[in-house]
Design an enzyme around this catalytic site. Structure first.
Site, PDB file in Angstrom:
ATOM      1  N   LYS A 195       0.818  -1.214   0.000  1.00 33.33           N
ATOM      2  CA  LYS A 195       0.000   0.000   0.000  1.00 33.33           C
ATOM      3  C   LYS A 195       0.856   1.272   0.000  1.00 33.33           C
ATOM      4  O   LYS A 195       2.023   1.255   0.326  1.00 33.33           O
ATOM      5  CB  LYS A 195      -1.009  -0.044   1.155  1.00 33.33           C
ATOM      6  CG  LYS A 195      -2.141  -1.014   0.799  1.00 33.33           C
ATOM      7  CD  LYS A 195      -3.307  -1.000   1.727  1.00 33.33           C
ATOM      8  CE  LYS A 195      -4.380  -1.935   1.147  1.00 33.33           C
ATOM      9  NZ  LYS A 195      -5.433  -2.239   2.106  1.00 33.33           N
ATOM     10  N   ARG A 197      -3.640 -10.199   4.271  1.00 31.47           N
ATOM     11  CA  ARG A 197      -4.012 -10.267   2.853  1.00 31.47           C
ATOM     12  C   ARG A 197      -2.834  -9.725   2.045  1.00 31.47           C
ATOM     13  O   ARG A 197      -2.513  -8.546   2.167  1.00 31.47           O
ATOM     14  CB  ARG A 197      -5.279  -9.421   2.658  1.00 31.47           C
ATOM     15  CG  ARG A 197      -5.829  -9.419   1.267  1.00 31.47           C
ATOM     16  CD  ARG A 197      -7.044  -8.502   1.186  1.00 31.47           C
ATOM     17  NE  ARG A 197      -7.520  -8.395  -0.178  1.00 31.47           N
ATOM     18  CZ  ARG A 197      -6.975  -7.597  -1.090  1.00 31.47           C
ATOM     19  NH1 ARG A 197      -5.958  -6.820  -0.799  1.00 31.47           N
ATOM     20  NH2 ARG A 197      -7.476  -7.579  -2.316  1.00 31.47           N
TER      21      ARG A 197
HETATM   22  N1  PMM Z   1      -7.410  -3.819   0.561  1.00 28.58           N
HETATM   23  C1  PMM Z   1      -7.676  -3.831  -0.755  1.00 28.58           C
HETATM   24  C2  PMM Z   1      -8.696  -4.659  -1.269  1.00 28.58           C
HETATM   25  N2  PMM Z   1      -9.409  -5.454  -0.442  1.00 28.58           N
HETATM   26  N3  PMM Z   1      -9.875  -6.262   1.723  1.00 28.58           N
HETATM   27  C3  PMM Z   1      -9.649  -6.226   3.036  1.00 28.58           C
HETATM   28  N4  PMM Z   1     -10.385  -7.000   3.875  1.00 28.58           N
HETATM   29  N5  PMM Z   1      -8.684  -5.441   3.590  1.00 28.58           N
HETATM   30  C4  PMM Z   1      -7.910  -4.617   2.822  1.00 28.58           C
HETATM   31  O1  PMM Z   1      -7.067  -3.895   3.388  1.00 28.58           O
HETATM   32  C5  PMM Z   1      -8.136  -4.604   1.409  1.00 28.58           C
HETATM   33  C6  PMM Z   1      -9.153  -5.453   0.895  1.00 28.58           C
HETATM   34  C7  PMM Z   1      -6.895  -2.975  -1.699  1.00 28.58           C
HETATM   35  O2  PMM Z   1      -5.754  -3.628  -2.139  1.00 28.58           O
HETATM   36  P1  PMM Z   1      -5.579  -4.320  -3.612  1.00 28.58           P
HETATM   37  O3  PMM Z   1      -5.969  -3.284  -4.635  1.00 28.58           O
HETATM   38  O4  PMM Z   1      -4.160  -4.747  -3.690  1.00 28.58           O
HETATM   39  O5  PMM Z   1      -6.471  -5.511  -3.714  1.00 28.58           O
END
Ligand code: PMM
Length: 284
Positions: free
Chosen positions: A225, A264
């Site tokens: 991030k 994640r």
């Molecule tokens: N961050 C992203 C997408 N989905 N879900 C949860 N539960 N927590 C998060 O911090 C989260 C998420 C954004 O990241 P990406 O674009 O790499 O998927």
């Protein structure tokens, strides 16, 4: 198998043990760090298999990017992107979580074999989501969220970020329970980077004890991030997303030491190693 039976619960939710590693599979053309990489179904499927081969416990599949500023994908397109991938990976025995804000997508994906719903809006984006998940009987990740991606940066204002996010997340937990989602199926996430500045993210990561006190397993998403890019910035600007994995893993070590339920992540192997170190340190 009937919806709501315990047989639906993946062992990863039932068994408290070392922090689970949830590998990210974004089937999108535009996610912030890997947009377009796995957009084609065959490539997405191969990426899913690679995530499993690397040892991930769960694959989190998303068909809509939530990156700041981005315009929403419609539900038909979201389903077109992910459903064939969900069906194929579920048939291969993978534990799948679906990153969606839509009840319609959640229902279709659980019917196709998915085990967990990961809703970054904590039930706020779609009024039908909480009762749909309650009917499905699957575990539900409720993340702290204030608004869709086009507005969220403007809403990164708090009196005290830790208590404000804790209180808002506690409200989402109450709403989920009131809708009929079992307390043993609820997972909370403070939503790193969603309506939060870098300073907010660091403050939250420093006080996860406050979130643990809410009494539910915690999931954290810090991988690649922006606040990590800013931390590691040089004169050339922020560190690019794909070069932030060591920093993500450093945080995962500490999260595992604290007994966080899951992280994640994009780089699965690196985070499994980090989690192993953190878990070992927690044993004293
Ligand atoms: N961050 C992203 C997408 N989905 N879900 C949860 N539960 N927590 C998060 O911090 C989260 C998420 C954004 O990241 P990406 O674009 O790499 O998927």
């Amino acid at each position: 198998m009937t919806a709501g039976s315990n047989a639906r619960l993946p062992h990863v939710v039932l068994n408290p043990g070392p922090t689970q590693v949830m590998g990210i599979l974004n089937v999108t053309p535009n996610s912030f760090s890997d947009g377009g990489d796995w957009f084609d179904h065959d490539r997405a499927l191969q990426r899913g298999r690679d995530i499993l081969a690397e040892g991930a416990h769960i694959i989190d599949i998303g068909g809509e990017s939530t990156r700041p500023g981005i315009v929403r994908t419609d539900s038909a397109e979201e389903l077109r992107r992910i459903l064939p991938v969900v069906r194929a990976l579920a048939a291969e025995g993978a534990v799948l979580s679906i990153d969606t804000m839509r009840a319609e997508v959640a229902v279709a994906c659980v019917e196709a074999g998915a085990a967990i719903i990961n809703d970054v809006s904590g039930g706020l984006a779609d009024p039908a989501m909480l009762s749909a998940v309650a009917d499905l009987g699957v575990p539900y990740v409720a993340m702290h969220w204030r608004a869709h991606s086009t507005q969220m940066d403007d809403l990164a204002r708090y009196d005290d970020v830790v208590t404000d996010v804790r209180d808002e997340l506690a409200e989402r937990a109450e709403a989920a329970l009131a809708a009929g989602i079992g307390a043993d199926r609820l997972i909370l996430d403070p939503g790193i980077g969603f309506a939060k500045t870098g300073e907010h993210n660091w403050a939250l990561l420093n006080r996860l004890d406050v979130f643990a006190e809410l009494g539910f397993p915690l999931l954290l998403g810090v991988s690649r991030k922006r606040f990590l890019g800013d931390l590691l910035a040089t004169g050339d600007g922020p560190r690019p997303p794909k070069e932030r994995d060591s920093a993500s893993a450093a945080i995962a070590t500490i999260l595992a030491q604290q007994g966080i339920w899951a992280v994640r992540v994009h780089a699965v192997r690196q985070h499994l190693d980090a989690v192993a170190v953190g878990h070992r340190l927690s044993r004293r």
